[in-house]
Design an enzyme around this catalytic site. Structure first.
Site, PDB file in Angstrom:
ATOM      1  N   CYS A   1      85.634  79.422  98.508  1.00 42.13           N
ATOM      2  CA  CYS A   1      85.030  78.094  98.411  1.00 42.13           C
ATOM      3  C   CYS A   1      86.013  77.023  98.908  1.00 42.13           C
ATOM      4  CB  CYS A   1      84.540  77.843  96.994  1.00 42.13           C
ATOM      5  SG  CYS A   1      83.337  76.496  96.886  1.00 42.13           S
TER       6      CYS A   1
ATOM      7  N   ARG B   1      82.648  71.065 104.896  1.00 42.46           N
ATOM      8  CA  ARG B   1      82.839  70.891 103.458  1.00 42.46           C
ATOM      9  C   ARG B   1      81.490  70.531 102.827  1.00 42.46           C
ATOM     10  NH1 ARG B   1      84.359  66.600 100.194  1.00 42.46           N
ATOM     11  NH2 ARG B   1      85.936  67.134  98.641  1.00 42.46           N
TER      12      ARG B   1
ATOM     13  N   ILE C   1      78.502  77.422  95.001  1.00 46.12           N
ATOM     14  CA  ILE C   1      78.616  76.231  94.169  1.00 46.12           C
ATOM     15  C   ILE C   1      79.198  75.104  95.018  1.00 46.12           C
ATOM     16  CG2 ILE C   1      79.636  75.229  92.088  1.00 46.12           C
ATOM     17  CD1 ILE C   1      79.843  78.124  91.001  1.00 46.12           C
ATOM     18  N   ARG C   2      78.346  74.144  95.374  1.00 49.04           N
ATOM     19  CA  ARG C   2      78.784  73.030  96.243  1.00 49.04           C
ATOM     20  C   ARG C   2      79.615  73.595  97.394  1.00 49.04           C
ATOM     21  NH1 ARG C   2      81.984  68.502  93.281  1.00 49.04           N
ATOM     22  NH2 ARG C   2      83.700  69.532  94.287  1.00 49.04           N
TER      23      ARG C   2
ATOM     24  N   HIS D   1      81.556  82.547  95.504  1.00 47.52           N
ATOM     25  CA  HIS D   1      82.481  82.911  94.417  1.00 47.52           C
ATOM     26  C   HIS D   1      82.258  84.351  93.946  1.00 47.52           C
ATOM     27  CE1 HIS D   1      84.165  78.910  93.505  1.00 47.52           C
ATOM     28  NE2 HIS D   1      83.020  78.477  93.998  1.00 47.52           N
TER      29      HIS D   1
ATOM     30  N   GLU E   1      84.163  86.105  92.178  1.00 45.29           N
ATOM     31  CA  GLU E   1      84.690  86.274  90.820  1.00 45.29           C
ATOM     32  C   GLU E   1      83.647  85.963  89.750  1.00 45.29           C
ATOM     33  OE1 GLU E   1      85.337  81.898  91.661  1.00 45.29           O
ATOM     34  OE2 GLU E   1      85.360  83.747  92.843  1.00 45.29           O
TER      35      GLU E   1
END
Length: 192
Positions: A18, A48, A82-83, A142, A144
């Site tokens: 990310c 971004r 996430i964003r 992500h 994780e």
């Protein structure tokens, strides 16, 4: 930043997820006013917050043939975005490990995803969400936050393959893990 740039240039494996992917990129667009300092190393351009703000976060099944071939398991991986950023362009030495289709009513410009009035005006496009260049790995999502550990295993094999140069770092990580086992573990939400 100078110390991080120097570390990346040593050739040791580095994985950016990310925001980490943004930092590892040689070029970023869609930045806030004043720009953003980058570590660099990955010959790519990232956007971004490509997919939007926090409320546009999502999960999606990604085709990951290289990951499946190296680590086994299904041909897909559940990406938690996430964003999240997206990779817009890569150099010839960059290996694309996963991409994500964007709807045909969106078109990719250098600064943003812009709505088009006529849905049939543009064929389906894809943006890149996972890349590898030498010992650098970047994911826009992500891993994780899932129970699927294949990306972690893939990265650990990159570390192992570097050889003796990182053996001390590997031992240090193992020692740190064993000492943290004695500490209280927190139950984090894991998406399946």
């Amino acid at each position: 930043f100078p110390a991080l740039r120097e570390f990346v240039q040593t050739g040791k494996p580095v994985w950016g997820t990310c925001a980490g992917l943004i930092f590892l990129a040689n070029k970023a667009v869609g930045q806030k006013d004043g720009g953003q300092e980058l570590v660099g190393g990955l010959n790519c351009t990232v956007h971004r917050n490509y997919f939007g703000s926090q409320i546009q976060s999502f999960e999606a099944e990604l085709l990951v043939p290289e990951l499946a071939s190296q680590e086994g398991g299904p041909e897909t991986f559940r990406g938690v975005f996430i964003r999240a950023p997206a990779v817009l362009e890569v150099g010839p030495e960059v290996e694309v490990l996963a991409d994500y289709p964007i709807p045909s009513n969106k078109v990719l410009y250098s600064s943003s995803a812009v709505e088009i009035q006529e849905e049939s005006a543009v064929p389906e496009k894809k943006v890149i969400v996972a890349i590898k260049q030498g010992n650098l790995l970047g994911t826009a999502f992500h891993p994780e936050l899932t129970a699927d550990t294949r990306w972690h295993s893939y990265f650990l094999k990159m570390v192992r393959d570097v050889g003796e140069g990182t053996s001390n770092a590997t031992v240090a990580v193992s020692e740190a893990a064993s000492s943290s086992d004695r500490q209280t573990k927190y139950d984090l939400p894991i998406f399946r």
